[in-house]
Design an enzyme around this catalytic site. Structure first.
Site, PDB file in Angstrom:
ATOM      1  N   LYS A 166       2.555  -2.726   5.990  1.00  0.00           N
ATOM      2  CA  LYS A 166       2.719  -2.629   4.543  1.00  0.00           C
ATOM      3  C   LYS A 166       4.142  -2.207   4.174  1.00  0.00           C
ATOM      4  CE  LYS A 166      -1.315  -4.023   3.326  1.00  0.00           C
ATOM      5  NZ  LYS A 166      -1.460  -5.323   2.610  1.00  0.00           N
ATOM      6  N   TYR A 171      -1.291  -0.396  10.287  1.00  0.00           N
ATOM      7  CA  TYR A 171      -1.497  -0.882   8.920  1.00  0.00           C
ATOM      8  C   TYR A 171      -0.332  -0.451   8.039  1.00  0.00           C
ATOM      9  CZ  TYR A 171      -3.654  -1.374   4.296  1.00  0.00           C
ATOM     10  OH  TYR A 171      -3.910  -1.709   2.986  1.00  0.00           O
ATOM     11  N   SER A 203       0.849  -1.189   0.000  1.00  0.00           N
ATOM     12  CA  SER A 203       0.000   0.000   0.000  1.00  0.00           C
ATOM     13  C   SER A 203       0.881   1.233   0.000  1.00  0.00           C
ATOM     14  CB  SER A 203      -0.895   0.018   1.247  1.00  0.00           C
ATOM     15  OG  SER A 203      -1.559   1.266   1.400  1.00  0.00           O
TER      16      SER A 203
END
Length: 265
Positions: A174, A170, A157
Site C-alpha cells: 500500500k 500488505y 491504506s
C-alpha cells in the site's frame, strides 16, 4: 468525455452522469459500496473481481435500482484477463472513462520477518502488479480513443502511511501504491489523466474481519481515532465518486486519507 472545470454558473456538481467507471474488487465491501455510489451519481459501472457469482449479485442489485452494471470476472494479476476486461467493457458500454483500482489481498497476518514467500508473491501480484497492469491497460484504452482526460483512483491504506505491525507485506504494497500514484500523476498529467489515491483506515468489511472482530485489535484503531469508531464502506465510497468526477478536475497526485483521524494521533 465530458469537459472539465466549473459550469457557466460557477457551480460544480459532483456528478458522474454520462461516464463509465470500472471498479475492481467490486463484488463486496468497499468496492461494492463504490459501485453503488457511482451509479447513484449517474455512472454506468463495470464490476470486476475474480469470481463471477458475487459480481452478478451486485449487478442485479444495481440494475434493480435503475442503474447500468456490467459484471466481468477478472484476475487483475493476469494481463490477458485485463485485456479481455477492457475489450468487453468497450464492446458493451462504448468506453471506460474512469478506473478505480480496489482489488486487494492480505493472505498473511503475522510478523514481517516471518512472511512466507508465497504470501509475499501473492500480495505483490494483486495489490501492486495488478494496480499497475490495470492502469497500463486503461491508459492504452484512452490513447486508442484519443481521449483528452481520464481518472485513476487507487485504493491504498493507512497501513501504507504508518507502521503496519502484523500486516507488514500488505502495508508495504500500500505504501508502494501511494508512490505509484504520485509517479503516474506526474507522468500522465500532460495527457489530462489524473491519478489519485484513497487511504482508508479500519473499515467494517469481510476483508478486515480479522481486525474488526478482534476486540483488542479493533480497540487499537478505535482508541487512536478522534471519531472513536471504525468506518462503514459507504463512508469511503463517496471519495471515489468525487475523485472520478469533473469536480476534482484540478486534483492529482493526492492521497485522500479517510480514517476518522487515526493518522493524526
Amino acid at each position: 468525455m465530458a469537459t472539465s472545470g466549473p459550469t457557466a454558473s460557477g457551480r460544480i456538481d459532483i456528478s458522474l452522469a454520462d461516464k463509465v467507471v470500472l471498479i475492481t474488487g467490486a463484488s463486496r465491501g468497499i468496492g461494492a459500496a463504490m459501485a453503488r455510489a457511482c451509479v447513484h451519481a449517474g455512472a454506468k459501472v463495470v464490476l470486476a473481481s475474480r469470481k463471477q457469482p458475487g459480481l452478478d449479485e451486485v449487478a442485479e442489485e444495481l440494475r434493480g435500482a435503475g442503474g447500468t452494471a456490467l459484471p466481468i470476472a477478472c484476475h487483475t494479476g493476469k494481463p490477458e484477463q485485463i485485456d479481455e476486461l477492457f475489450a468487453r467493457a468497450t464492446a458493451e458500454l462504448g468506453r471506460v472513462d474512469a478506473l478505480v483500482n480496489n482489488a486487494a489481498t492480505n493472505p498473511y497476518f503475522g510478523p514481517l520477518i516471518d512472511t512466507p514467500d508465497a504470501a509475499f508473491d501473492k500480495t505483490v501480484e494483486v495489490n501492486l502488479k495488478g494496480y499497475l497492469s490495470m492502469a497500463q491497460a486503461y491508459v492504452r484504452h484512452l490513447r486508442e480513443r484519443d481521449a483528452t482526460s481520464g481518472s485513476i483512483v487507487n485504493v491504498a491504506s493507512v497501513a501504507g502511511l504508518r507502521a503496519a505491525p502484523m500486516q507488514g507485506i500488505y502495508g508495504m504494497t500500500k505504501a508502494a501504491v501511494v508512490s505509484m500514484t504520485q509517479t503516474l500523476a506526474f507522468e500522465l498529467g500532460s495527457s489530462g489523466v489524473r491519478v489519485n489515491a484513497i487511504a482508508p483506515g479500519l473499515v467494517e468489511t469481510r476483508f478486515a474481519a480479522t481486525l474488526v472482530n478482534n476486540p483488542s485489535l479493533r480497540e487499537h484503531f478505535v482508541k487512536r481515532a478522534p471519531l472513536g469508531r471504525h468506518a462503514q464502506p459507504e463512508e469511503i465510497a463517496a471519495a471515489a465518486v468525487y475523485l472520478s468526477s469533473d469536480a476534482a478536475s484540478y486534483v492529482t497526485g493526492h492521497t485522500m486519507v479517510i480514517d476518522g483521524g487515526f493518522t493524526i494521533g
